[in-house]
Write a protein that holds these residues in place. Structure first.
Motif, PDB file in Angstrom:
ATOM      1  N   LEU A 178       0.823  -1.307   0.144  1.00 16.20           N
ATOM      2  CA  LEU A 178      -0.025  -0.169   0.138  1.00 16.20           C
ATOM      3  C   LEU A 178       0.796   1.421  -0.016  1.00 16.20           C
ATOM      4  N   SER A 179       2.291   1.131   0.184  1.00 17.28           N
ATOM      5  CA  SER A 179       3.095   2.445   0.262  1.00 17.28           C
ATOM      6  C   SER A 179       3.215   3.103  -1.008  1.00 17.28           C
ATOM      7  N   ALA A 180       3.260   2.538  -2.238  1.00 17.39           N
ATOM      8  CA  ALA A 180       3.428   3.295  -3.454  1.00 17.39           C
ATOM      9  C   ALA A 180       2.469   4.234  -3.638  1.00 17.39           C
ATOM     10  N   GLY A 181       2.870   5.547  -4.027  1.00 20.72           N
ATOM     11  CA  GLY A 181       2.068   6.691  -4.202  1.00 20.72           C
ATOM     12  C   GLY A 181       1.609   7.519  -2.926  1.00 20.72           C
ATOM     13  N   PHE A 182       1.925   7.199  -1.860  1.00 22.37           N
ATOM     14  CA  PHE A 182       1.622   7.839  -0.711  1.00 22.37           C
ATOM     15  C   PHE A 182       2.787   8.789  -0.377  1.00 22.37           C
ATOM     16  N   SER A 183       2.230  10.026  -0.197  1.00 25.82           N
ATOM     17  CA  SER A 183       3.381  10.943   0.014  1.00 25.82           C
ATOM     18  C   SER A 183       2.593  12.127   0.980  1.00 25.82           C
ATOM     19  N   LEU A 184       3.405  12.713   1.770  1.00 25.08           N
ATOM     20  CA  LEU A 184       2.940  13.883   2.663  1.00 25.08           C
ATOM     21  C   LEU A 184       3.015  15.162   1.849  1.00 25.08           C
ATOM     22  N   ARG A 185       3.364  14.999   0.712  1.00 25.60           N
ATOM     23  CA  ARG A 185       3.312  16.288  -0.283  1.00 25.60           C
ATOM     24  C   ARG A 185       1.772  16.478  -0.389  1.00 25.60           C
ATOM     25  N   ALA A 186       0.897  15.621  -0.337  1.00 18.27           N
ATOM     26  CA  ALA A 186      -0.446  15.889  -0.624  1.00 18.27           C
ATOM     27  C   ALA A 186      -1.133  16.514   0.605  1.00 18.27           C
ATOM     28  N   LEU A 187      -0.430  16.796   1.627  1.00 18.25           N
ATOM     29  CA  LEU A 187      -1.017  17.291   2.673  1.00 18.25           C
ATOM     30  C   LEU A 187      -1.524  18.615   2.647  1.00 18.25           C
ATOM     31  N   PRO A 188      -0.859  19.621   1.754  1.00 16.53           N
ATOM     32  CA  PRO A 188      -1.438  21.117   1.673  1.00 16.53           C
ATOM     33  C   PRO A 188      -2.863  21.221   0.987  1.00 16.53           C
ATOM     34  N   ALA A 189      -3.216  20.108   0.475  1.00 13.82           N
ATOM     35  CA  ALA A 189      -4.676  19.898  -0.103  1.00 13.82           C
ATOM     36  C   ALA A 189      -5.574  20.059   1.421  1.00 13.82           C
ATOM     37  N   LEU A 190      -5.003  19.679   2.474  1.00  9.19           N
ATOM     38  CA  LEU A 190      -5.738  19.527   3.691  1.00  9.19           C
ATOM     39  C   LEU A 190      -5.557  20.597   4.494  1.00  9.19           C
ATOM     40  N   TYR A 191      -4.856  21.759   4.222  1.00  5.96           N
ATOM     41  CA  TYR A 191      -4.635  22.616   4.996  1.00  5.96           C
ATOM     42  C   TYR A 191      -6.282  23.613   4.950  1.00  5.96           C
ATOM     43  N   PRO A 192      -6.410  24.214   6.127  1.00  5.43           N
ATOM     44  CA  PRO A 192      -7.641  24.898   6.199  1.00  5.43           C
ATOM     45  C   PRO A 192      -7.481  26.361   5.169  1.00  5.43           C
ATOM     46  N   ALA A 193      -8.923  26.583   4.716  1.00  5.43           N
ATOM     47  CA  ALA A 193      -8.846  27.695   3.700  1.00  5.43           C
ATOM     48  C   ALA A 193      -8.203  29.015   4.286  1.00  5.43           C
ATOM     49  N   GLN A 194      -8.254  29.267   5.766  1.00  5.24           N
ATOM     50  CA  GLN A 194      -7.610  30.396   6.343  1.00  5.24           C
ATOM     51  C   GLN A 194      -7.371  29.867   7.699  1.00  5.24           C
ATOM     52  N   VAL A 195      -6.506  30.214   8.176  1.00  2.89           N
ATOM     53  CA  VAL A 195      -5.763  30.066   9.655  1.00  2.89           C
ATOM     54  C   VAL A 195      -6.431  31.048  10.460  1.00  2.89           C
ATOM     55  N   PRO A 196      -7.140  30.554  11.807  1.00  2.00           N
ATOM     56  CA  PRO A 196      -7.630  31.476  12.737  1.00  2.00           C
ATOM     57  C   PRO A 196      -6.792  32.575  13.068  1.00  2.00           C
ATOM     58  N   ALA A 197      -6.911  33.808  12.969  1.00  2.00           N
ATOM     59  CA  ALA A 197      -6.170  34.885  13.509  1.00  2.00           C
ATOM     60  C   ALA A 197      -5.989  34.609  14.946  1.00  2.00           C
ATOM     61  N   LEU A 198      -4.819  35.360  15.611  1.00  2.00           N
ATOM     62  CA  LEU A 198      -4.577  35.055  16.859  1.00  2.00           C
ATOM     63  C   LEU A 198      -5.922  35.630  18.087  1.00  2.00           C
ATOM     64  N   HIS A 199      -6.155  36.814  17.766  1.00  2.00           N
ATOM     65  CA  HIS A 199      -7.292  37.360  18.594  1.00  2.00           C
ATOM     66  C   HIS A 199      -8.342  36.464  18.574  1.00  2.00           C
ATOM     67  N   LEU A 200      -8.613  35.650  17.876  1.00  2.00           N
ATOM     68  CA  LEU A 200      -9.767  34.603  17.944  1.00  2.00           C
ATOM     69  C   LEU A 200      -9.618  33.617  19.224  1.00  2.00           C
ATOM     70  N   LEU A 201      -8.243  33.532  19.258  1.00  2.00           N
ATOM     71  CA  LEU A 201      -8.025  32.339  20.235  1.00  2.00           C
ATOM     72  C   LEU A 201      -8.004  32.730  21.876  1.00  2.00           C
ATOM     73  N   LEU A 202      -7.904  34.146  21.884  1.00  2.00           N
ATOM     74  CA  LEU A 202      -7.710  34.832  23.191  1.00  2.00           C
ATOM     75  C   LEU A 202      -8.930  34.843  23.851  1.00  2.00           C
ATOM     76  N   GLU A 203      -8.869  34.783  25.396  1.00  2.00           N
ATOM     77  CA  GLU A 203     -10.089  35.185  26.060  1.00  2.00           C
ATOM     78  C   GLU A 203     -10.262  36.604  26.205  1.00  2.00           C
ATOM     79  N   PRO A 204     -11.643  37.189  26.302  1.00  2.00           N
ATOM     80  CA  PRO A 204     -11.898  38.527  26.255  1.00  2.00           C
ATOM     81  C   PRO A 204     -11.542  39.126  27.567  1.00  2.00           C
ATOM     82  N   GLU A 205     -11.551  38.520  28.699  1.00  2.00           N
ATOM     83  CA  GLU A 205     -11.314  39.025  29.946  1.00  2.00           C
ATOM     84  C   GLU A 205     -10.378  38.063  30.771  1.00  2.00           C
ATOM     85  N   PRO A 206      -9.061  38.007  30.351  1.00  2.00           N
ATOM     86  CA  PRO A 206      -8.122  36.992  31.245  1.00  2.00           C
ATOM     87  C   PRO A 206      -7.748  37.564  32.619  1.00  2.00           C
ATOM     88  N   ASP A 207      -7.401  36.725  33.478  1.00  2.00           N
ATOM     89  CA  ASP A 207      -7.272  36.874  34.837  1.00  2.00           C
ATOM     90  C   ASP A 207      -6.078  38.022  34.673  1.00  2.00           C
TER      91      ASP A 207
END
Length: 467
Positions: free
Chosen positions: A294-323
């Motif tokens: 099963l190994s013939a033809g398998f390549s990690l070079r196909a991975l970019p096709a699975l990248y998300p269309a847009q990487v979430p911006a940093l501010h979206l990961l932050l808590e609104p009111e951190p301690d």
């Protein structure tokens, strides 16, 4: 107070239904959470007059658990992971070695896999793992030190050891292992050199653990494996360490995806910045047993096709009111600022990483296990007025706008354990332990993509073997 899981079942899950007394249920929860946290949840359920000393005695085995009310049972069950729906008919089975807090596991569960064996020696990481991953005592084994399996006491004969491994580990189609990277990392090598200690495969404590993985591959012969390590694994000891690893995998009968250098950027080195706003390069070795065809033809070079269309911006990961406790103290901020200023004057690149969340293209440095010390590699800008300049550093305006470190919840999002805005990943440990665990983990979406890329081959193997 601990947050309850709104998705948890109101009736006992298969995990807790199998327990025939209150002690078993309460012990499971107390193995994960601190007694004071369990106390707050039980008190919220109403009824009994619970106390911290009583829960502490139950946790230590000095006191038996009383009969629990239905409300208390249901409340405790919300603190344990519920059984994934696909476990009723999983697509395949896998084992999770050197599991940490389960980052690689999450990616392979997302494609329908069932974890049947977990090995992790760090007790604090095990708490976080068990708080977030279903561990059926009848269909899943939990192991601490993998060497208890691969280096059994009293056995010296190689074949006897392989037979022991084969009997001990459940059958599986995919082996996952983020084997310890300290002996292979730049920081780890420097530290061990300074201490006059061995590193790489000469480090008996950790460096040889790859060979424990190799013993499992030799004994169980799973058709697929996914191994993860730091990028520096390739260059450690002038490439000899990596050469030994690759030669070992080849000798065991596995083809490793993109093993040969084709003059292009190495596809085995994957940067998390394609998935989340963090520059984090890791080497990923995907192995396919050669005799499966099963190994013939398998390549990690196909991975970019699975990248998300847009990487979430940093501010979206932050808590609104951190301690406020996550804001650097005046003393620490002054130290980091002056330290960076000194090295900048010498032409060095040492210094803190200040990140403006208003910058939509911001990509932070690699989150490390040492983040708990000062958070210097990823600091969040709280509005420093750059126009004041370095000479005005001691002005009140600057000290009032001291940057802050990420919260553990934000680290969970930066590592992909939960989506922006969520608070579903349970963090039962202290902030210090949480920072260490996230810094040592993998970025979940990276391995979810690797799993999706590998899934067609897993399905073909299962079909060919009538599974």
């Amino acid at each position: 107070m601990l947050a309850l899981d709104p998705a948890a079942p109101a009736s006992p899950s298969p995990l807790t239904a199998a327990q025939d007394d209150a002690l078993s249920l309460l012990t499971q929860v107390l193995d994960i959470y601190a007694p004071r946290d369990v106390l707050s949840v039980l008190q919220a359920a109403g009824g009994r007059d619970w106390s911290l000393p009583k829960l502490t005695r139950i946790r230590s085995g000095k006191s038996a658990a009383p009969a629990l009310s239905a409300a208390e049972v249901n409340t405790l069950q919300t603190l344990l992971p519920s059984r994934p729906a696909h476990y009723a008919a999983p697509a395949f089975q896998f084992v999770d070695l050197f599991a940490g807090i389960g980052g690689i596991r999450r990616g392979f569960e997302q494609i329908g896999g069932q974890c049947v064996f977990t090995s992790e020696w760090n007790k604090e990481a095990v708490r976080t793992y068990k708080a977030n991953h279903y561990c059926d005592p009848y269909q899943h084994q939990f192991n601490s030190d993998i060497r208890l399996v691969t280096q059994p006491a009293g056995l010296q004969d190689e074949q006897a050891i392989y037979q022991h491994i084969d009997r001990t580990l459940p059958d599986h189609q995919v082996l996952l292992a983020g084997f310890p990277c300290q002996p292979f990392s730049l920081a780890g090598v420097s530290k061990k050199n300074a201490l006059g200690r061995a590193h790489g495969f000469e480090c008996e404590a950790q460096g040889t653990l790859f060979f424990d993985v190799a013993r499992i591959l030799a004994a169980k012969k799973p058709p697929f494996f996914v191994l993860e390590n730091v990028k520096n694994l390739k260059s450690h000891d002038k490439g000899r360490t990596f050469a030994v690893i690759m030669a070992t995998l080849d000798e065991l009968g596995y083809d490793v995806a993109n093993a040969q250098d084709d003059g292009l950027p190495d596809a085995k080195v994957i940067d998390a910045r394609h998935f989340l706003p963090q520059h984090r390069e890791r080497i990923v070795l995907v192995g396919i047993r050669r005799d499966t065809g099963l190994s013939a033809g398998f390549s990690l070079r196909a991975l970019p096709a699975l990248y998300p269309a847009q990487v979430p911006a940093l501010h979206l990961l932050l808590e609104p009111e951190p301690d406020a406790k996550y804001t650097l103290s005046p003393t620490l901020w002054h130290y980091l600022y002056q330290y960076a200023k000194k090295h900048k004057a010498k032409g060095n690149g040492f210094g803190f990483g200040l990140n403006d969340p208003r910058n939509l293209s911001c990509c932070v440095r690699t989150l490390s296990a040492r983040y708990y010390k000062d958070g210097s590699e990823i600091l969040i800008d709280r509005g420093w007025d750059y126009a004041l300049g370095e000479t005005d550093f001691r002005q009140p305006e600057n000290m009032a706008r001291r940057p802050r470190r990420l919260t553990p919840r934000e680290c969970a999002r930066l590592m992909g354990f939960e989506a922006p805005g969520e608070a579903r990943f349970r963090i039962p440990v202290s902030d210090t332990q949480a920072y260490k665990q996230f810094g040592n983990s993998v970025v979940v979406p990276v391995f979810a993509a690797v799993a999706r890329l590998l899934l067609p081959l897993i399905e073909r193997y299962q079909q060919q073997n009538g599974q």
